[in-house]
Design a protein around this motif. Structure first.
Motif, short mmCIF file in Angstrom:
data_model
loop_
_atom_site.label_atom_id
_atom_site.label_comp_id
_atom_site.label_asym_id
_atom_site.label_seq_id
_atom_site.Cartn_x
_atom_site.Cartn_y
_atom_site.Cartn_z
N ASN A 284 -3.89 36.71 18.89
CA ASN A 284 -3.32 35.46 18.39
C ASN A 284 -3.96 35.04 17.08
O ASN A 284 -5.14 35.26 16.85
CB ASN A 284 -3.51 34.34 19.41
N PHE A 285 -3.14 34.43 16.22
CA PHE A 285 -3.65 33.82 15.00
C PHE A 285 -4.09 32.39 15.32
O PHE A 285 -3.82 31.87 16.41
CB PHE A 285 -2.57 33.80 13.92
N ALA A 286 -4.76 31.76 14.38
CA ALA A 286 -5.27 30.41 14.60
C ALA A 286 -4.15 29.44 14.94
O ALA A 286 -4.29 28.59 15.82
CB ALA A 286 -6.03 29.94 13.36
N TRP A 287 -3.00 29.57 14.25
CA TRP A 287 -1.91 28.63 14.48
C TRP A 287 -1.22 28.85 15.83
O TRP A 287 -0.49 27.99 16.30
CB TRP A 287 -0.89 28.71 13.34
N ASP A 288 -1.43 30.00 16.45
CA ASP A 288 -0.86 30.24 17.77
C ASP A 288 -1.48 29.33 18.83
O ASP A 288 -0.90 29.15 19.91
CB ASP A 288 -1.05 31.70 18.18
N TYR A 289 -2.65 28.79 18.54
CA TYR A 289 -3.32 27.88 19.48
C TYR A 289 -2.94 26.42 19.23
O TYR A 289 -3.39 25.55 19.96
CB TYR A 289 -4.83 28.06 19.38
N PHE A 290 -2.14 26.16 18.19
CA PHE A 290 -1.70 24.79 17.94
C PHE A 290 -0.80 24.36 19.10
O PHE A 290 0.05 25.13 19.56
CB PHE A 290 -0.93 24.70 16.62
N PRO A 291 -0.94 23.14 19.58
CA PRO A 291 -0.22 22.72 20.78
C PRO A 291 1.27 22.44 20.60
O PRO A 291 2.01 22.39 21.56
CB PRO A 291 -0.95 21.44 21.20
N HIS A 292 1.73 22.25 19.35
CA HIS A 292 3.13 21.87 19.16
C HIS A 292 3.82 22.77 18.13
O HIS A 292 3.19 23.24 17.18
CB HIS A 292 3.23 20.40 18.74
N LEU A 293 5.11 22.98 18.35
CA LEU A 293 5.89 23.89 17.51
C LEU A 293 7.30 23.34 17.35
O LEU A 293 7.91 22.86 18.30
CB LEU A 293 5.94 25.28 18.15
N ALA A 294 7.81 23.41 16.12
CA ALA A 294 9.19 23.02 15.84
C ALA A 294 9.84 24.09 14.98
O ALA A 294 9.15 24.91 14.35
CB ALA A 294 9.24 21.67 15.12
N ARG A 295 11.15 24.09 14.98
CA ARG A 295 11.91 25.00 14.11
C ARG A 295 12.72 24.16 13.13
O ARG A 295 13.35 23.17 13.51
CB ARG A 295 12.85 25.90 14.93
N LEU A 296 12.69 24.56 11.86
CA LEU A 296 13.48 23.87 10.83
C LEU A 296 14.66 24.75 10.45
O LEU A 296 14.50 25.93 10.14
CB LEU A 296 12.62 23.58 9.60
N LYS A 297 15.85 24.18 10.50
CA LYS A 297 17.06 24.94 10.20
C LYS A 297 17.07 25.41 8.75
O LYS A 297 16.50 24.76 7.87
CB LYS A 297 18.29 24.07 10.46
N ASN A 298 17.74 26.51 8.50
CA ASN A 298 17.89 27.03 7.15
C ASN A 298 19.33 26.85 6.72
O ASN A 298 20.16 27.73 6.87
CB ASN A 298 17.49 28.51 7.10
N SER A 299 19.65 25.67 6.20
CA SER A 299 21.01 25.40 5.78
C SER A 299 21.37 26.17 4.52
O SER A 299 22.56 26.28 4.17
CB SER A 299 21.21 23.90 5.55
N CYS A 300 20.37 26.72 3.84
CA CYS A 300 20.62 27.51 2.63
C CYS A 300 21.50 28.71 2.95
O CYS A 300 22.32 29.13 2.14
CB CYS A 300 19.30 27.96 2.02
N SER A 301 21.34 29.28 4.15
CA SER A 301 22.12 30.46 4.53
C SER A 301 23.58 30.13 4.73
O SER A 301 24.41 31.03 4.77
CB SER A 301 21.55 31.04 5.84
N GLN A 302 23.90 28.84 4.86
CA GLN A 302 25.28 28.45 5.14
C GLN A 302 26.01 27.98 3.89
O GLN A 302 27.09 27.42 4.00
CB GLN A 302 25.29 27.34 6.20
#
Length: 480
Positions: A124-142
């Motif tokens: 695991n990397f350091a950020w894998d231990y972060f407790p929260h995760l979100a995904r940001l949409k890529n509207s550029c592809s649309q």
């Protein structure tokens, strides 16, 4: 007569002992009630704050095979650790954001494993231990075509990509506009936070342009169409150095010397990048920045430093300075063999930003080109994060995105770039290939740790990042 007296004494003794027994029993009962109330309050506290004891989470050990038990034991430890993490009611004093351009979810999944040796397991990397995760949409592809230069402005201003202002040839009105969208960097400055921007790219790139509240699509004068200057337009480099946001930055470190100065030193280790904009109007914006700080120091005493070499940055006692400006390459830092490491730049930046009684916002951009060793770049970022001192008052975000690929001559997205290579394969028209690439899963991953990191969750629009940061900054603590 004697017998009667003895009976009276016996009765008095029994009565006294009964009273004592009653008192003792009453005390025990009261103690029991207090204990039950305390247990109830503690249980409620643990539930509300998601605090758990190691023994609270368990499994049927007697029904699990011995080959499973070791892994279940480790899994339960990780689960207990997650349950121990309370949701902090306080807001952070400081915010650190690490923006990594050129990495997506597939890259992260692949590079967690050591090269060519899967027997070592998943690391695991350091950020894998972060407790929260979100995904940001890529509207550029649309969007066809995608104006990639507008994506950072959407991320850092909170305006949807299709609503980001398009800059007009006549800049005389827009330069003096009072309702120009403010980036989160400028918002932080306005609420009294210290601010810094560090990039392995050039500071005049698309991220620097968006954070600096510039209103141009051109990094320097060389690429501006004829007549733009006469109509009042300024390029990104000049706006960044002379604008309020750029001048108020306590730390700015990156590349891009050839956009800031018309005459730059050329060495084998740091050549001029012929593919990038190269200023030709005789400017010396680095000297202008220094002269402006000298004028400032006459009004209010400040200490500032301007650097151009790694050894200068290494030997600098950065905590003694209020402002630090480092231009470490003619183009991107990847073009200078003697450029400073990401770890060194972040360390010195934090030394400048950390002042008693004042919070800060630091944005760090790591630009990973397609021809770079992505595994090595992730290890560099991991080392940088691991070496940061723990701080309970700091919100740390790591944003991984593969949707933004600013190119030297024309900003295009990865999807647009891929068309060049897919045309022969699919033998289709560009429009058809664009439609095919709409399905590419290129959402950005946002890892969060620290006070109020729980607000970063689920699948969100690109503009959510700026909205969330703006909210956190508005409530950040400024007391020591």
């Amino acid at each position: 007569m004697v017998t009667t007296q003895r009976i009276k004494e016996f009765c008095q003794t029994v009565r006294l002992k009964s009273t004592q027994v009653f008192i003792v029993a009453g005390t025990c009962l009261l103690t029991l009630l207090v204990t039950l109330v305390c247990i109830g309050l503690m249980t409620r506290y643990e539930v509300e704050n998601e605090v758990a004891n190691v023994a609270d989470v368990d499994y049927w050990k007697d029904k699990v095979a011995s080959t499973q038990k070791i892994w279940y034991d480790k899994g339960i430890e990780e689960l207990n650790e997650a349950l121990r993490s309370p949701s902090a009611p306080n807001y952070p004093r400081n915010v650190r954001i690490f923006l990594v351009q050129g990495i997506d979810g597939a890259d992260l999944a692949a590079y967690r494993f050591p090269a060519r040796d899967l027997s070592q397991g998943n690391t695991n990397f350091a950020w894998d231990y972060f407790p929260h995760l979100a995904r940001l949409k890529n509207s550029c592809s649309q969007q066809i075509p995608c104006q990639v230069g507008s994506v950072p402005r959407a991320l850092w201003s909170g305006i949807p990509l299709d609503r980001v202002p398009r800059f007009q040839p006549d800049c005389r009105e827009s330069i003096n506009e009072t309702d120009t969208p403010l980036s989160v960097l400028r918002q932080a400055q306005l609420v009294g936070l210290r601010t810094g921007f560090v990039t392995t790219q050039r500071i005049t790139g698309s991220t620097g342009a968006a954070l600096g509240n510039t209103n141009s699509n051109y990094e320097c004068d060389e690429r501006m169409p004829l007549g733009y200057s006469k109509s009042g337009c300024q390029d990104i480099a000049r706006q960044l150095i002379s604008g309020e946001t750029g001048r108020s930055l306590n730390v700015i470190i990156g590349g891009g010397r050839q956009m800031l100065n018309s005459l730059v030193p050329k060495t084998n280790s740091d050549p001029v990048d012929e593919l990038l904009c190269d200023s030709s109007d005789g400017r010396n914006l680095l000297k202008e920045w220094r002269n402006h700080k000298l004028e400032e120091s006459k009004i209010s005493p400040i200490k500032f430093e301007f650097l151009q070499r790694t050894d200068e940055l290494e030997s600098l006692n950065a905590s003694n300075f209020d402002f630090l400006f480092g231009v470490m390459a003619n183009g991107d830092l990847s073009g200078n063999a003697k450029a400073p490491s990401l770890k060194l730049m972040v360390e010195r930046s934090l030394q400048v930003l950390k002042k008693r009684g004042q919070g800060y916002l630091l944005i760090v951009e790591q630009f990973i080109k397609s021809d770079m060793d992505k595994r090595m770049q992730l290890q560099i970022l991991n080392e940088t994060l691991v070496n940061l001192q723990p701080d309970r008052d700091t919100l740390t975000l790591v944003l991984m995105t593969n949707a933004i690929y600013p190119k030297p001559i024309l900003d295009v997205s990865e999807e647009t770039e891929t068309i060049i290579h897919l045309a022969d394969t699919f033998n289709e028209a560009e429009f058809q290939i664009q439609q095919r690439l709409h399905q590419m899963p290129s959402e950005s991953l946002l890892f969060a740790q620290g006070p109020k990191s729980s607000i970063f969750h689920g699948v969100q629009k690109e503009s959510f990042l700026a909205h969330a940061i703006s909210h956190v900054l508005s409530r950040s603590k400024t007391n020591p």
